[in-house]
Design an enzyme around this catalytic site. Structure first.
Site, short mmCIF file in Angstrom:
data_model
loop_
_atom_site.label_atom_id
_atom_site.label_comp_id
_atom_site.label_asym_id
_atom_site.label_seq_id
_atom_site.Cartn_x
_atom_site.Cartn_y
_atom_site.Cartn_z
N GLU A 140 0.84 -1.20 0.00
CA GLU A 140 0.00 0.00 0.00
C GLU A 140 0.87 1.25 0.00
O GLU A 140 2.07 1.18 0.30
CB GLU A 140 -0.89 -0.01 1.25
CG GLU A 140 -0.10 0.15 2.54
CD GLU A 140 -0.82 -0.39 3.77
OE1 GLU A 140 -1.50 -1.43 3.66
OE2 GLU A 140 -0.66 0.22 4.83
N TYR A 253 -4.40 2.91 8.37
CA TYR A 253 -3.84 1.80 7.61
C TYR A 253 -3.38 0.63 8.46
O TYR A 253 -2.78 -0.30 7.95
CB TYR A 253 -2.68 2.28 6.75
CG TYR A 253 -1.73 3.21 7.49
CD1 TYR A 253 -0.98 2.76 8.56
CD2 TYR A 253 -1.62 4.54 7.11
CE1 TYR A 253 -0.14 3.60 9.25
CE2 TYR A 253 -0.77 5.41 7.79
CZ TYR A 253 -0.03 4.93 8.86
OH TYR A 253 0.80 5.77 9.55
N CYS A 456 5.12 47.22 -1.69
CA CYS A 456 4.95 48.47 -2.43
C CYS A 456 3.52 48.92 -2.19
O CYS A 456 2.57 48.19 -2.49
CB CYS A 456 5.18 48.23 -3.91
SG CYS A 456 4.63 49.61 -4.93
S1 IVH Z 1 2.52 0.83 9.04
C1 IVH Z 1 4.52 -1.05 12.73
N1 IVH Z 1 1.59 1.87 6.83
O1 IVH Z 1 5.52 5.69 8.11
C2 IVH Z 1 4.14 -0.50 11.41
N2 IVH Z 1 3.00 3.22 8.18
O2 IVH Z 1 8.35 5.24 8.55
C3 IVH Z 1 3.26 0.66 11.53
N3 IVH Z 1 3.31 5.50 7.32
O3 IVH Z 1 5.39 5.62 11.61
C4 IVH Z 1 3.32 1.55 10.39
N4 IVH Z 1 2.06 5.27 5.53
O4 IVH Z 1 3.68 7.14 10.37
C5 IVH Z 1 2.36 2.07 7.91
N5 IVH Z 1 0.64 2.65 4.86
C6 IVH Z 1 1.40 2.86 5.94
C7 IVH Z 1 2.04 4.10 6.18
C8 IVH Z 1 2.84 4.23 7.32
C9 IVH Z 1 2.82 6.09 6.23
C10 IVH Z 1 4.22 6.15 8.30
C11 IVH Z 1 3.88 5.89 9.75
C12 IVH Z 1 5.12 5.24 10.30
C13 IVH Z 1 6.16 5.69 9.35
C14 IVH Z 1 7.33 4.75 9.35
#
Ligand code: IVH
Length: 714
Positions: A140, A253, A456
């Site tokens: 995703e 997500y 201006c």
């Molecule tokens: S899963 C333990 N899914 O990316 C796993 N994180 O670099 C939980 N993020 O802290 C995270 N899109 O803030 C997950 N589709 C996605 C995401 C996602 C953005 C962010 C999230 C996480 C960070 C890690």
């Protein structure tokens, strides 16, 4: 906490370390210890810049390289680990302005893969640890926003928090309640769930981000570097009403905790599907189940190609093992789960030389420095100029002509100077001198109290006049096709037009005399000008270019006043009472009407027959007294857009079904909650087609679809 000198030192040290990282693999114990100490210092500093000040000075990619280097050194020489090393905890973003709350499950971050090979390594590890031949992955988008955790108990949204240090976050429930895509109630009970914690991201779509930055610049504030900083900053505002105005969105997500535990969905796919069915915004439609890592790689590649057309900033894809039963054997490291990895897209940053700075005068007189760059490719686009916003921005970053600068282009957003590479200086760089006089009319520039921009204030400044004409003719204002900047310039320099009122007195014989105009084009422009007389009060108010009056504000005003003359008579106290309009805007409106030269233009417009009053029908609105709620996905446009259409026709748009609701409009995959409630309360449900039929007479079908084509939907 950091003095400017110390900051400079640390930035220089960062550059030096980044250059030397490849050699670290061979470092002996003594050298490793020394490097680890330096790496810790710079990582702590960058954590501070990123989490506390939300203004990072290096790219995520570079940060990651530093962090990895430290982690690798500490792995090779475990005796050099110190308890306060950044590797021993997750960086904290806690600022102390909100109460702290413990997450039900720690919010870990993800390990990163920058190449396809690193994805294959990840897959190899997963297969080895689980003993499986082939793994099913759910893939995703990785949203580049601000992480949040939402808790629902007995179907009610009871708590929202930031990530914080991963264990403890800041409680921002009140702010999150204002985010329209956070349902205040969701029927988890229908899945047997009593309590659930879910993870997500708060985002701002690109279009809103662009508008927000435009407004910030108008208000003399430095714009946000990217949507992520804007989202993170907005979430921490102390005033929820202000947060509501920011048009944040939340996408969820991940399910991280469930009571009772046996009700935890068995696969990641099912977890997201459940959230989707309950009315959350999720990656559901953009998710793919992949058999084996090669399918994963192909899907990641596909998305890297199309990331620019997506309405939100993405910084990669997240690859998650689908079957939750495997999570137990895979487990976690201290920072991230071993069952997921982030595939990061190519960075959208590049370094290039700043060769010159020019000064541009805007529509309201703001003088903006624009940096001219040695052209450079960033993510497939050639970038050759960059806004430097204002004098403070230049001073803060100490930008000089001749400097090497790190430039970021976040999506289709204007390129931004992230930092100056000071180590590259050879002494020939020259400080940027701000002009004292307007580059267009020569009058002395002023800095108004509390503002950062030089301005201006000559009302007859040609540069401003031309831009005001162009703005009046723009699509969202009076929509006069053919009145672009060059035509506006020509009309002004021929002496035909001095203000927007003059446009309506132009004759075809004048227009044919414009450079590049023939009879046909002159006639077209003439007709376009005549046709624009009936655009409506909101568009006139916006078109006049009153400071701080954007299209949304203009619409709000037009909803409550019957003519422009009503507004002219309104005292500030009365204007403030209009929903969503604050003190600054109200004063700016008063100031506009207090100037005789503006009133003259309005009179000129009225004499020419430009509509400045509402008709009887408009006053009432065809949907007056009707309350609309939408559920499910509409094919015409987003629910928010449909809501705005309802409001523009005098109706009320709401997110919850109550006994006051007149219609529940049912789209594709409707949420169960709203449907059930409508049935209980005897609220009439109608289809999207029936809704469109209701508004057909008043809204151009092309206008309805506009937002969808721009892609606000998931
Ligand atoms: S899963 C333990 N899914 O990316 C796993 N994180 O670099 C939980 N993020 O802290 C995270 N899109 O803030 C997950 N589709 C996605 C995401 C996602 C953005 C962010 C999230 C996480 C960070 C890690």
């Amino acid at each position: 906490m950091y003095t400017p000198e110390r900051e400079r030192e640390l930035i220089e040290l960062t550059r030096k370390l980044l250059k030397e990282l490849p050699g670290l693999k061979e470092a002996g114990p003594k050298e490793a210890e020394e490097y680890a100490r330096l790496l810790r210092d710079v990582i702590r500093y960058h954590d501070y810049k990123y989490y506390i000040q939300t203004s990072p000075v290096i790219s995520d990619y570079e940060y990651d390289q530093l962090f990895r280097a430290l982690r690798d050194l500490e792995r090779r020489f475990p005796s050099i680990v110190t308890p306060d090393s950044p590797t021993q905890r997750v960086a904290s973003e806690i600022t102390g302005s909100f109460p702290e709350v413990s997450h039900y499950a720690p919010m870990l971050s993800l390990d990163n893969a920058y190449t396809e090979e690193e994805l294959r390594d990840f897959d190899r590890r997963v297969r080895e640890l689980t003993g499986r031949e082939e793994i099913e992955y759910s893939v995703e988008p990785k949203y580049d926003g601000a992480g949040i955790a939402l808790v629902y108990r007995d179907d009610l949204f009871v708590r929202g928090a930031t990530r914080g240090d991963g264990e403890v976050g800041e409680e921002i429930t009140a702010n999150l309640r204002t985010v329209r895509t956070v349902p205040l109630r969701a029927e988890f009970s229908s899945f047997g769930i009593r309590l659930i914690e879910i993870r997500g991201e708060v985002l701002i779509n690109r279009e809103e981000f662009r508008k927000m930055n435009e407004e910030r610049m108008e208000e003399g504030l430095t714009p946000f570097a990217n949507p992520r900083n804007a989202a993170a900053g907005s979430l921490r505002l102390q005033n929820p009403a202000e947060v509501a105005r920011r048009r944040l969105e939340a996408v969820v997500y991940q399910v991280s905790y469930v009571e009772p535990p046996e009700k935890f969905p068995k696969t990641h796919w099912e977890a997201v599907e459940m959230l989707h069915l309950l009315g959350f915004k999720t990656p559901y439609g953009d998710m793919k189940l992949c058999r084996g890592i090669e399918e994963v790689i192909a899907y990641c590649r596909e998305w890297e190609e199309r990331r620019d057309t997506y309405p939100y900033e993405l910084d990669g894809m997240v690859v998650k093992v689908n079957d939750r039963r495997l999570y137990e054997v895979l487990g976690f490291t201290s920072h991230h789960p071993r069952w997921a990895i982030a595939y990061k897209f190519r960075a959208r940053q590049a370094t290039t030389k700043l060769v010159n700075v020019v000064f541009q005068v805007g529509r309201v007189g703001t003088v903006t420095p624009v940096g001219k760059l040695e052209p450079v490719q960033i993510g497939g686009v050639t970038v050759s100029s960059v806004s430097l916003f204002n004098e403070d921005f230049i001073r803060e970053k100490d930008i000089r002509v001749g400097d090497m600068v790190l430039v970021e282009r976040a999506g289709d957003v204007i390129p931004y100077v992230v930092e100056v590479i000071k180590e590259a200086r050879d002494g020939d760089e020259t400080p940027i001198e701000f002009p004292e006089n307007c580059p267009s009319c020569g009058s002395k520039l002023v800095k108004l109290p509390g503002e950062v921009a030089w301005r201006c204030v000559n009302i007859a400044c040609p540069a401003q006049l031309v831009l005001r004409l162009k703005h009046w003719g723009s699509r969202e204002a009076m929509d006069i096709r053919g009145l672009g900047e060059s035509t506006a310039k020509a009309l002004y320099s021929k002496g035909f037009v001095k203000d927007v009122g003059d446009l309506y007195y132009l004759k075809i014989t004048d227009l044919v005399r414009l450079p590049g105009f023939a009879e046909r084009s002159a006639l077209n422009l003439y007709n376009a000008i005549q046709e624009s007389k009936n655009r409506g009060l909101d568009r006139v108010l916006y078109g006049l270019g009153i400071r701080y009056v954007g299209l949304t504000t203009a619409r709000k005003i037009a909803r409550v006043v019957d003519s422009i003359w009503d507004l002219k008579e309104m005292p500030v106290e009365r204007i403030i009472r209009i929903e969503g309009i604050g003190d600054i805007v109200a004063r700016s409106i008063r100031e506009f009407f207090s100037r005789e030269e503006n009133l003259k233009v309005i009179r000129k417009l009225e004499r020419a027959g430009v509509k400045l009053r509402k008709t009887e029908l408009e006053k009432e609105g065809p949907l007056k007294g009707k309350v609309f709620v939408f559920t499910g996905t509409l094919t015409c446009c987003s629910r928010e857009r449909a809501g705005r259409i309802v409001e523009s026709l005098g109706g009320v748009f709401s997110n919850t079904v109550t006994s006051r609701t007149t219609y529940l409009v049912v789209g594709r995959d409707p949420g169960r909650t709203k449907l059930t409630r409508a049935k209980q309360l005897g609220v009439k449900t109608i289809t999207e087609e029936e809704f469109l039929e209701m508004i057909r007479e008043y809204v151009n079908p092309e206008d309805i679809g506009k937002e969808r084509r721009e892609g606000t939907l998931f």
